[in-house]
Scaffold this motif. Structure first.
Motif, PDB file in Angstrom:
ATOM      1  N   ASP A  20      46.564 -37.624 -32.543  1.00  0.00           N
ATOM      2  CA  ASP A  20      47.918 -38.148 -33.401  1.00  0.00           C
ATOM      3  C   ASP A  20      48.134 -39.482 -33.197  1.00  0.00           C
ATOM      4  O   ASP A  20      48.222 -40.426 -34.138  1.00  0.00           O
ATOM      5  N   ILE A  21      48.278 -40.063 -31.983  1.00  0.00           N
ATOM      6  CA  ILE A  21      48.402 -41.359 -31.677  1.00  0.00           C
ATOM      7  C   ILE A  21      47.404 -42.177 -32.114  1.00  0.00           C
ATOM      8  O   ILE A  21      47.815 -43.244 -33.025  1.00  0.00           O
ATOM      9  N   GLU A  22      46.261 -41.939 -32.128  1.00  0.00           N
ATOM     10  CA  GLU A  22      44.991 -42.530 -32.582  1.00  0.00           C
ATOM     11  C   GLU A  22      44.999 -42.632 -34.157  1.00  0.00           C
ATOM     12  O   GLU A  22      45.020 -43.836 -34.845  1.00  0.00           O
ATOM     13  N   ALA A  23      45.373 -41.467 -34.864  1.00  0.00           N
ATOM     14  CA  ALA A  23      45.209 -41.388 -36.112  1.00  0.00           C
ATOM     15  C   ALA A  23      46.317 -42.193 -37.078  1.00  0.00           C
ATOM     16  O   ALA A  23      45.872 -42.833 -37.751  1.00  0.00           O
ATOM     17  N   MET A  24      47.535 -42.361 -36.445  1.00  0.00           N
ATOM     18  CA  MET A  24      48.545 -42.780 -36.921  1.00  0.00           C
ATOM     19  C   MET A  24      48.811 -44.452 -36.318  1.00  0.00           C
ATOM     20  O   MET A  24      49.540 -44.999 -36.762  1.00  0.00           O
ATOM     21  N   SER A  25      47.854 -44.995 -35.400  1.00  0.00           N
ATOM     22  CA  SER A  25      48.096 -46.241 -35.122  1.00  0.00           C
ATOM     23  C   SER A  25      48.211 -47.497 -36.060  1.00  0.00           C
ATOM     24  O   SER A  25      48.689 -48.410 -35.695  1.00  0.00           O
ATOM     25  N   GLY A  26      47.310 -47.393 -36.932  1.00  0.00           N
ATOM     26  CA  GLY A  26      47.679 -48.307 -38.226  1.00  0.00           C
ATOM     27  C   GLY A  26      48.912 -48.341 -38.831  1.00  0.00           C
ATOM     28  O   GLY A  26      49.247 -49.393 -39.133  1.00  0.00           O
ATOM     29  N   LEU A  27      49.712 -47.409 -38.550  1.00  0.00           N
ATOM     30  CA  LEU A  27      51.245 -47.340 -39.158  1.00  0.00           C
ATOM     31  C   LEU A  27      52.222 -47.557 -38.105  1.00  0.00           C
ATOM     32  O   LEU A  27      53.099 -48.379 -38.329  1.00  0.00           O
ATOM     33  N   ASP A  29      53.037 -46.640 -33.676  1.00  0.00           N
ATOM     34  CA  ASP A  29      52.689 -46.097 -32.176  1.00  0.00           C
ATOM     35  C   ASP A  29      53.646 -44.919 -32.007  1.00  0.00           C
ATOM     36  O   ASP A  29      54.649 -45.040 -31.541  1.00  0.00           O
ATOM     37  N   LEU A  30      52.877 -43.712 -32.032  1.00  0.00           N
ATOM     38  CA  LEU A  30      53.395 -42.608 -31.605  1.00  0.00           C
ATOM     39  C   LEU A  30      53.711 -42.398 -30.395  1.00  0.00           C
ATOM     40  O   LEU A  30      54.504 -41.349 -29.777  1.00  0.00           O
ATOM     41  N   SER A  31      53.371 -43.317 -29.479  1.00  0.00           N
ATOM     42  CA  SER A  31      53.480 -43.129 -27.840  1.00  0.00           C
ATOM     43  C   SER A  31      54.728 -44.120 -27.785  1.00  0.00           C
ATOM     44  O   SER A  31      55.147 -44.084 -26.397  1.00  0.00           O
ATOM     45  N   SER A  32      55.255 -44.744 -28.634  1.00  0.00           N
ATOM     46  CA  SER A  32      56.312 -45.739 -28.293  1.00  0.00           C
ATOM     47  C   SER A  32      57.718 -45.108 -28.771  1.00  0.00           C
ATOM     48  O   SER A  32      57.771 -44.915 -29.818  1.00  0.00           O
ATOM     49  N   TYR A  33      58.599 -45.130 -27.887  1.00  0.00           N
ATOM     50  CA  TYR A  33      59.942 -44.778 -28.337  1.00  0.00           C
ATOM     51  C   TYR A  33      60.330 -45.819 -29.247  1.00  0.00           C
ATOM     52  O   TYR A  33      61.132 -45.088 -30.079  1.00  0.00           O
ATOM     53  N   GLN A  34      60.232 -47.059 -29.323  1.00  0.00           N
ATOM     54  CA  GLN A  34      60.730 -48.011 -30.303  1.00  0.00           C
ATOM     55  C   GLN A  34      60.194 -47.526 -31.855  1.00  0.00           C
ATOM     56  O   GLN A  34      60.797 -47.491 -32.630  1.00  0.00           O
ATOM     57  N   ASP A  35      58.773 -47.347 -31.754  1.00  0.00           N
ATOM     58  CA  ASP A  35      58.034 -47.112 -33.011  1.00  0.00           C
ATOM     59  C   ASP A  35      58.722 -45.638 -33.757  1.00  0.00           C
ATOM     60  O   ASP A  35      58.996 -45.453 -34.888  1.00  0.00           O
ATOM     61  N   VAL A  36      58.728 -44.697 -32.623  1.00  0.00           N
ATOM     62  CA  VAL A  36      59.143 -43.381 -32.899  1.00  0.00           C
ATOM     63  C   VAL A  36      60.501 -43.380 -33.629  1.00  0.00           C
ATOM     64  O   VAL A  36      60.990 -42.759 -34.694  1.00  0.00           O
ATOM     65  N   ARG A  37      61.487 -43.900 -32.739  1.00  0.00           N
ATOM     66  CA  ARG A  37      62.824 -44.040 -33.237  1.00  0.00           C
ATOM     67  C   ARG A  37      62.877 -44.889 -34.660  1.00  0.00           C
ATOM     68  O   ARG A  37      63.710 -44.297 -35.706  1.00  0.00           O
ATOM     69  N   SER A  38      62.230 -46.076 -34.914  1.00  0.00           N
ATOM     70  CA  SER A  38      62.370 -46.688 -36.259  1.00  0.00           C
ATOM     71  C   SER A  38      61.781 -45.912 -37.290  1.00  0.00           C
ATOM     72  O   SER A  38      62.325 -46.234 -38.326  1.00  0.00           O
ATOM     73  N   ASN A  39      60.762 -45.296 -36.916  1.00  0.00           N
ATOM     74  CA  ASN A  39      60.217 -44.450 -38.128  1.00  0.00           C
ATOM     75  C   ASN A  39      60.631 -42.704 -38.268  1.00  0.00           C
ATOM     76  O   ASN A  39      59.990 -41.977 -38.927  1.00  0.00           O
ATOM     77  N   ALA A  40      61.591 -42.291 -37.410  1.00  0.00           N
ATOM     78  CA  ALA A  40      62.019 -41.128 -37.308  1.00  0.00           C
ATOM     79  C   ALA A  40      62.364 -40.310 -38.566  1.00  0.00           C
ATOM     80  O   ALA A  40      61.811 -39.120 -38.886  1.00  0.00           O
ATOM     81  N   ASP A  41      62.960 -41.109 -39.489  1.00  0.00           N
ATOM     82  CA  ASP A  41      63.088 -40.053 -40.780  1.00  0.00           C
ATOM     83  C   ASP A  41      61.878 -39.931 -41.359  1.00  0.00           C
ATOM     84  O   ASP A  41      61.821 -38.520 -41.976  1.00  0.00           O
TER      85      ASP A  41
END
Ligand code: HEM
Length: 76
Positions: A20-27, A29-41
């Motif tokens: 999942d992390i690999e597939a989405m890394s262009g958009l 980082d699913l392993s990053s708190y900040q990125d998941v929080r920013s894109n949570a919706d």
């Protein structure tokens, strides 16, 4: 109770597979708190309508766990 007050490190981060992390890394980082929080919706939208992950939708209780992480204030 993790079901009521989930945290990113303990409850959410382990839900994402390395593919999942690999597939989405262009958009983001699913392993990053900040990125998941920013894109949570957007992430929630994709999880709840079953579009993501691309290979197999999450079961409802997992999607609910992600939703409650949002609703309880994105605990780290
Ligand atoms: C839990 C895991 C995943 C989450 C939360 C996730 C989330 C998302 C989100 C939020 C978008 C943006 C959609 C948009 O802006 O319209 C997206 C796009 C995309 N994802 Fe994922 N994704 C996951 C796993 C995967 C996997 C495993 C694959 C395939 C190997 C994949 C392939 C794609 C592709 C190709 C797009 C491009 C845009 C599209 O056609 O929708 N994702 N994903």
């Amino acid at each position: 109770m993790s079901q009521q007050e989930p945290s990113f490190e303990h409850d959410i981060r382990p839900l994402f597979r390395s593919e999942d992390i690999e597939a989405m890394s262009g958009l983001f980082d699913l392993s990053s708190y900040q990125d998941v929080r920013s894109n949570a919706d957007k992430i929630y939208e994709e999880l709840s309508d079953g579009s993501m992950p691309c290979d197999e939708a999450w079961p409802a209780e997992r999607v609910q766990l992600f939703e409650s992480w949002i609703n309880t204030g994105y605990l780290r």
